[in-house]
Design a protein around this motif. Structure first.
Motif, PDB file in Angstrom:
ATOM      1  N   TYR A  59       0.813  -1.213   0.000  1.00  0.00           N
ATOM      2  CA  TYR A  59       0.000   0.000   0.000  1.00  0.00           C
ATOM      3  C   TYR A  59       0.848   1.266   0.000  1.00  0.00           C
ATOM      4  CZ  TYR A  59       1.077   0.739   4.948  1.00  0.00           C
ATOM      5  OH  TYR A  59       1.730   0.970   6.128  1.00  0.00           O
ATOM      6  N   ALA A  60       2.102   1.167   0.438  1.00  0.00           N
ATOM      7  CA  ALA A  60       2.931   2.359   0.610  1.00  0.00           C
ATOM      8  C   ALA A  60       3.179   3.075  -0.710  1.00  0.00           C
ATOM      9  CB  ALA A  60       4.249   1.992   1.277  1.00  0.00           C
ATOM     10  N   TRP A  61       3.287   2.320  -1.808  1.00  0.00           N
ATOM     11  CA  TRP A  61       3.503   2.987  -3.096  1.00  0.00           C
ATOM     12  C   TRP A  61       2.288   3.830  -3.456  1.00  0.00           C
ATOM     13  CZ3 TRP A  61       1.102   3.313  -7.816  1.00  0.00           C
ATOM     14  CH2 TRP A  61       1.819   4.001  -8.804  1.00  0.00           C
ATOM     15  N   SER A  62       1.100   3.288  -3.270  1.00  0.00           N
ATOM     16  CA  SER A  62      -0.114   4.055  -3.561  1.00  0.00           C
ATOM     17  C   SER A  62      -0.176   5.319  -2.716  1.00  0.00           C
ATOM     18  CB  SER A  62      -1.361   3.192  -3.314  1.00  0.00           C
ATOM     19  OG  SER A  62      -1.369   2.061  -4.156  1.00  0.00           O
ATOM     20  N   ASP A  63       0.181   5.199  -1.434  1.00  0.00           N
ATOM     21  CA  ASP A  63       0.194   6.371  -0.556  1.00  0.00           C
ATOM     22  C   ASP A  63       1.194   7.419  -1.050  1.00  0.00           C
ATOM     23  OD1 ASP A  63      -1.666   5.103   0.998  1.00  0.00           O
ATOM     24  OD2 ASP A  63      -0.326   4.729   2.698  1.00  0.00           O
ATOM     25  N   PRO A 122     -10.225 -15.953  -7.989  1.00  0.00           N
ATOM     26  CA  PRO A 122      -9.461 -14.981  -8.781  1.00  0.00           C
ATOM     27  C   PRO A 122     -10.141 -13.616  -8.858  1.00  0.00           C
ATOM     28  CG  PRO A 122      -9.453 -17.109  -9.863  1.00  0.00           C
ATOM     29  CD  PRO A 122     -10.412 -17.227  -8.716  1.00  0.00           C
ATOM     30  N   GLN A 123     -11.465 -13.591  -8.962  1.00  0.00           N
ATOM     31  CA  GLN A 123     -12.173 -12.311  -9.044  1.00  0.00           C
ATOM     32  C   GLN A 123     -11.935 -11.458  -7.803  1.00  0.00           C
ATOM     33  OE1 GLN A 123     -16.439 -12.593  -8.971  1.00  0.00           O
ATOM     34  NE2 GLN A 123     -16.744 -10.467  -9.615  1.00  0.00           N
ATOM     35  N   ALA A 124     -12.106 -12.047  -6.628  1.00  0.00           N
ATOM     36  CA  ALA A 124     -11.904 -11.310  -5.381  1.00  0.00           C
ATOM     37  C   ALA A 124     -10.447 -10.919  -5.211  1.00  0.00           C
ATOM     38  CB  ALA A 124     -12.376 -12.141  -4.193  1.00  0.00           C
ATOM     39  N   GLN A 125      -9.539 -11.792  -5.620  1.00  0.00           N
ATOM     40  CA  GLN A 125      -8.117 -11.502  -5.481  1.00  0.00           C
ATOM     41  C   GLN A 125      -7.691 -10.315  -6.348  1.00  0.00           C
ATOM     42  OE1 GLN A 125      -5.660 -13.346  -3.412  1.00  0.00           O
ATOM     43  NE2 GLN A 125      -7.655 -13.641  -2.464  1.00  0.00           N
ATOM     44  N   GLU A 126      -8.316 -10.177  -7.498  1.00  0.00           N
ATOM     45  CA  GLU A 126      -7.994  -9.015  -8.347  1.00  0.00           C
ATOM     46  C   GLU A 126      -8.574  -7.739  -7.740  1.00  0.00           C
ATOM     47  OE1 GLU A 126      -7.870  -7.407 -12.917  1.00  0.00           O
ATOM     48  OE2 GLU A 126      -7.983  -9.543 -12.476  1.00  0.00           O
ATOM     49  N   ILE A 127      -9.723  -7.847  -7.101  1.00  0.00           N
ATOM     50  CA  ILE A 127     -10.290  -6.680  -6.406  1.00  0.00           C
ATOM     51  C   ILE A 127      -9.353  -6.232  -5.295  1.00  0.00           C
ATOM     52  CG2 ILE A 127     -12.171  -5.917  -4.901  1.00  0.00           C
ATOM     53  CD1 ILE A 127     -14.040  -7.700  -6.554  1.00  0.00           C
ATOM     54  N   LEU A 128      -8.791  -7.196  -4.562  1.00  0.00           N
ATOM     55  CA  LEU A 128      -7.823  -6.859  -3.520  1.00  0.00           C
ATOM     56  C   LEU A 128      -6.600  -6.171  -4.128  1.00  0.00           C
ATOM     57  CD1 LEU A 128      -7.913 -10.062  -1.270  1.00  0.00           C
ATOM     58  CD2 LEU A 128      -8.719  -7.779  -0.661  1.00  0.00           C
ATOM     59  N   SER A 132      -4.436  -2.358  -3.603  1.00  0.00           N
ATOM     60  CA  SER A 132      -3.039  -2.418  -3.157  1.00  0.00           C
ATOM     61  C   SER A 132      -2.694  -3.617  -2.289  1.00  0.00           C
ATOM     62  CB  SER A 132      -2.650  -1.128  -2.409  1.00  0.00           C
ATOM     63  OG  SER A 132      -2.794  -0.009  -3.248  1.00  0.00           O
ATOM     64  N   GLU A 133      -3.547  -4.643  -2.262  1.00  0.00           N
ATOM     65  CA  GLU A 133      -3.226  -5.849  -1.499  1.00  0.00           C
ATOM     66  C   GLU A 133      -2.691  -6.926  -2.441  1.00  0.00           C
ATOM     67  OE1 GLU A 133      -3.218  -6.034   1.672  1.00  0.00           O
ATOM     68  OE2 GLU A 133      -4.219  -4.134   2.089  1.00  0.00           O
ATOM     69  N   MET A 134      -1.661  -7.640  -2.006  1.00  0.00           N
ATOM     70  CA  MET A 134      -1.075  -8.670  -2.856  1.00  0.00           C
ATOM     71  C   MET A 134      -1.968  -9.901  -2.935  1.00  0.00           C
ATOM     72  SD  MET A 134       3.011  -8.613  -2.166  1.00  0.00           S
ATOM     73  CE  MET A 134       2.889  -8.937  -0.419  1.00  0.00           C
ATOM     74  N   PRO A 135      -2.249 -10.401  -4.133  1.00  0.00           N
ATOM     75  CA  PRO A 135      -3.057 -11.612  -4.281  1.00  0.00           C
ATOM     76  C   PRO A 135      -2.313 -12.828  -3.740  1.00  0.00           C
ATOM     77  CG  PRO A 135      -2.889 -10.401  -6.350  1.00  0.00           C
ATOM     78  CD  PRO A 135      -1.872  -9.827  -5.429  1.00  0.00           C
ATOM     79  N   SER A 145      -1.893  -8.177 -16.147  1.00  0.00           N
ATOM     80  CA  SER A 145      -2.953  -7.178 -16.038  1.00  0.00           C
ATOM     81  C   SER A 145      -2.886  -6.410 -14.718  1.00  0.00           C
ATOM     82  CB  SER A 145      -4.323  -7.841 -16.173  1.00  0.00           C
ATOM     83  OG  SER A 145      -4.587  -8.711 -15.078  1.00  0.00           O
ATOM     84  N   LEU A 146      -2.211  -6.971 -13.710  1.00  0.00           N
ATOM     85  CA  LEU A 146      -2.137  -6.310 -12.406  1.00  0.00           C
ATOM     86  C   LEU A 146      -1.205  -5.099 -12.413  1.00  0.00           C
ATOM     87  CD1 LEU A 146      -3.720  -8.739 -11.362  1.00  0.00           C
ATOM     88  CD2 LEU A 146      -2.211  -8.792  -9.374  1.00  0.00           C
TER      89      LEU A 146
END
Length: 215
Positions: A59-63, A122-128, A132-135, A145-146
């Motif tokens: 998440y730190a990169w997004s911040d 996979p769908q939920a993992q891509e939402i995570l 900014s959460e690692m699948p 695509s990520l």
């Protein structure tokens, strides 16, 4: 950390690593107060442009790209942890985790199971990943695509991940022996060699049952 249940932390490799960490502080690369930092403090120093690098969760990169709170927008790259010369191109990293527990007394067992199935899909993992959460699914983590979400995800196939390396039911005591003594070395209260010797002794005490705190 452990070899056949015995502490194996007081080694030339550990001395080199901890000595390098201490040298970053004494040379002025790392703030002297780093041994007191928690995640928010270390991230704040970095996003305010007062540190050259930061080790943190994804998440730190997004911040760092939020113009409302960061002074380094557009100036931050991401790479895998480096190693010393002769030990490969990138080092190991540790991943945390969000656990999905099921209450055995729930009156909604079928719905709870269905939710867990979806959260690990996979769908939920891509939402995570979009947040900014690692699948945790390798096929998702390795998907090109990520990359659109964060440069962190472009590195996932190249990083050697280790889940929480407990190795022992005495994990809390062993962990404390490490972080207490490492922090003392970073603060300059004791030498690197003394810190590792003390950590080794305390780990063995914990392993023998004379320490306190198990899982």
């Amino acid at each position: 950390m452990l070899t056949n249940g015995k502490a194996s932390l007081n080694t030339p490799a550990a001395n080199k690593a901890l000595g390098f960490m201490r040298s970053l502080i004494t040379s002025g690369v790392t703030p002297k107060t780093v041994d007191t930092f928690q995640e928010p403090q270390s991230e704040n120093v970095f996003t305010q442009g007062q540190a050259v690098f930061l080790r943190n969760w994804s998440y730190a990169w997004s911040d760092s790209q939020n113009p409302a709170s960061s002074k380094v927008v557009g100036k931050v790259g991401v790479t895998a942890l480096p190693t010393f010369a002769g030990h490969g191109s990138s080092g190991y990293s540790t991943v945390g985790g969000w656990d999905l527990y099921l209450n055995p007394h729930t009156k909604n067992l079928a719905a709870a199971l269905q939710f867990i199935d979806w959260m690990t899909s996979p769908q939920a993992q891509e939402i995570l990943a979009a947040n900014s959460e690692m699948p945790t699914i390798k096929a998702v983590a390795n998907s090109p695509s990520l990359k659109k979400y964060s440069p962190v995800f472009a590195l996932l196939p190249k990083v050697k991940f280790v889940s929480r390396p407990s190795q022992t039911p005495q994990y809390p005591s062993v962990s404390k022996a490490i972080y207490d003594n490492v922090n003392e070395a970073l603060a300059g209260s004791v030498s690197v060699g003394t810190a590792l010797k003390n950590a080794n002794s305390q780990i063995n005490s914990a392993q023998s049952g004379s320490g306190s705190g198990g899982l």
